[in-house]
Design an enzyme around this catalytic site. Structure first.
Site, short mmCIF file in Angstrom:
data_model
loop_
_atom_site.label_atom_id
_atom_site.label_comp_id
_atom_site.label_asym_id
_atom_site.label_seq_id
_atom_site.Cartn_x
_atom_site.Cartn_y
_atom_site.Cartn_z
N HIS A 12 0.82 -1.22 0.00
CA HIS A 12 0.00 0.00 0.00
C HIS A 12 0.85 1.27 0.00
O HIS A 12 0.45 2.31 0.50
CB HIS A 12 -1.02 -0.03 1.15
CG HIS A 12 -0.43 -0.10 2.54
ND1 HIS A 12 -1.01 -0.82 3.55
CD2 HIS A 12 0.67 0.46 3.07
CE1 HIS A 12 -0.27 -0.68 4.66
NE2 HIS A 12 0.74 0.10 4.39
N HIS A 59 -1.16 5.13 9.58
CA HIS A 59 0.21 5.63 9.69
C HIS A 59 0.21 6.96 10.43
O HIS A 59 0.53 8.01 9.87
CB HIS A 59 0.83 5.80 8.30
CG HIS A 59 0.82 4.55 7.48
ND1 HIS A 59 -0.31 4.07 6.85
CD2 HIS A 59 1.80 3.65 7.21
CE1 HIS A 59 -0.01 2.95 6.21
NE2 HIS A 59 1.25 2.67 6.41
N HIS A 193 10.66 -3.94 3.19
CA HIS A 193 11.03 -2.53 3.07
C HIS A 193 11.44 -1.97 4.42
O HIS A 193 11.03 -2.48 5.47
CB HIS A 193 9.94 -1.67 2.44
CG HIS A 193 8.67 -1.47 3.22
ND1 HIS A 193 7.88 -2.49 3.69
CD2 HIS A 193 8.02 -0.34 3.60
CE1 HIS A 193 6.81 -2.00 4.29
NE2 HIS A 193 6.86 -0.69 4.28
N GLU A 240 4.68 -5.35 8.57
CA GLU A 240 3.33 -5.19 8.03
C GLU A 240 2.79 -6.49 7.42
O GLU A 240 1.58 -6.68 7.31
CB GLU A 240 3.31 -4.09 6.95
CG GLU A 240 3.53 -2.69 7.50
CD GLU A 240 3.59 -1.62 6.42
OE1 GLU A 240 3.62 -0.45 6.78
OE2 GLU A 240 3.63 -1.95 5.21
#
Lengths: 279, 136
Positions: A12, A59, A193, A240
């Site tokens: 995302h 976030h 990431h 995540e």
């Protein structure tokens, strides 16, 4: 009876949304990514679910650190788009399904998952970028969406095992809702990431490909991946991926992989997309 | 208790990374509340008009305040800032996540983009501090 017919795993990355919003999706940097999502978009257009359960993380937009819920279920009828610091994304507001969300809360709490009930919530790129990737740029989203926000920002995030079990409980909850509905569940974020510190930019393609294989063929192996392994091997933000295990847990034992795409990079992120149909 | 402590120490063994755990979140609370305030356009405007004055509205430590004023990204991570909240400061400056991440690595944005286009940073040599030292 309502049924979860399929799961979608997708990154995302906010830059993907910004690329669409700023008309950059045909540029050489972005074109391979958006071409790679075309089969998933076509699948979505054929499948036309009534409801999407969107497992994602906020976030620091809906939630600052006053309250940090591990699992927060969006029970509102509408979710406005958050201004994350550069103005809200120009996408339609998200229509919820309060009746079904309330049922999910009831069933999940009785199944010993202590959900936080959220009746007002703005949604950020964690939710809207997957919508854009799978639906493109419609004037209104063609389905209702129940957001399930998972804390993966402040460690520790819930374990992969906990997430997988929550997915199973979600399947049971949906199947006890007495309305004919097609439901698709999304697990979003990842893949490998890291966007902080001198180690930023870390990507581990073998890890990601093994994770995609595991979703399809051996989810029990993935459930055993410890939080520290995600951090060490796939980057601080790769945690995540536990959200993908909620999605996988909600599909039942047998699945058929109908689509897979993997691409590096989108900004700092390795992007993955998988579609699994329940069998 | 012992097991929890071992896990916390294991986080600290990852090089080039400040894991945002409960202790760091506690330390960074007011810093992150400042960053959260930048979600509102009027606050972004007020901050840019007088950065030092605006930061006084929040109970940050002086070190955190200096980190903000100097855009010392890694120092802010160390002092309990979380990257997603720090990004709001980058956005307020008209910059991107990618820019902020590149600054954290000490690369120019161009160098960072090139690294990502080549497949990103390999985890080899970056899994633990001892492995990192062995490479250095």
């Amino acid at each position: 009876m309502a049924r979860i017919i399929a799961g979608v795993g997708t990154s995302h990355t906010p830059a993907i949304g910004a690329a669409v919003d700023n008309g950059k999706s045909a540029e050489p940097y972005w074109a391979p990514l958006f071409q790679g999502y075309e089969p998933a978009k076509a699948w979505m257009a054929r499948t036309r679910p009534d409801v999407v359960i969107m497992v994602y993380n906020d976030h620091v937009n809906a939630f600052d650190f006053k309250i940090v819920p591990t699992f927060a279920l969006g029970c509102a009828s509408e979710f406005p788009i958050a201004d994350e610091g550069w103005g809200p994304r120009p996408v339609p507001p998200v229509q919820g399904y309060p009746q079904l969300a309330a049922h999910l809360v009831q069933s999940l709490v009785l199944d010993e998952f202590d959900m936080t009930i959220v009746n007002e919530m703005q949604v950020d790129h964690g939710l809207t970028v997957p919508m854009t990737l799978l639906y493109g740029t419609p004037h209104a989203w063609p389905c209702r969406v129940i957001p399930l926000a998972v804390n993966v920002i402040q460690y520790p995030a819930p374990t992969g095992h906990r997430c997988y079990m929550l997915g199973k409980a979600i399947r049971k909850a949906v199947e006890s809702w007495n309305e004919d509905l097609k439901v698709v569940i999304f697990g979003t974020g990842g893949m490998s990431h890291q966007i902080q510190g001198p180690r930023a930019g870390l990507v581990n393609t073998p890890f990601d490909k093994a994770f995609l294989d595991g979703l399809s063929r051996d989810p029990e192996r993935l459930v055993g991946i410890q939080p520290l392994e995600y951090l060490r091997d796939a980057g601080a933000e790769a945690i995540e991926l536990v959200m993908w295990l909620i999605m996988r847990g909600a599909l039942g034992e047998r699945v058929e992989e109908v689509h897979r795409f993997y691409h590096v990079p989108a900004s700092s992120t390795a992007v993955g997309n998988i579609i699994l149909e329940s069998r | 208790m012992t097991e929890v402590k071992q896990k916390e120490e294991a986080y600290e063994d990852i090089p080039g990374t400040w894991v945002f755990d409960a202790q760091r979140a506690r330390q960074g609370y007011h810093l992150n509340e400042f960053l959260y305030s930048l979600m509102k356009a009027e606050n972004r405007k007020a901050f840019l008009a007088d950065e030092a004055e605006y930061t006084k509205r929040f109970r940050m430590t002086e070190a955190q305040r200096q980190g903000v004023l100097h855009r010392d990204w890694n120092r802010l991570l160390e002092l309990g800032g979380v990257s997603y909240a720090l990004a709001k400061l980058a956005f307020t400056d008209g910059k991107s996540y990618q820019y902020m991440a590149s600054r954290m690595t000490g690369m120019t944005e161009k160098e960072y983009v090139e690294m990502m286009l080549k497949g990103g940073r390999s985890p080899d040599g970056w899994r633990s501090k001892s492995e990192r030292q062995g490479r250095a």
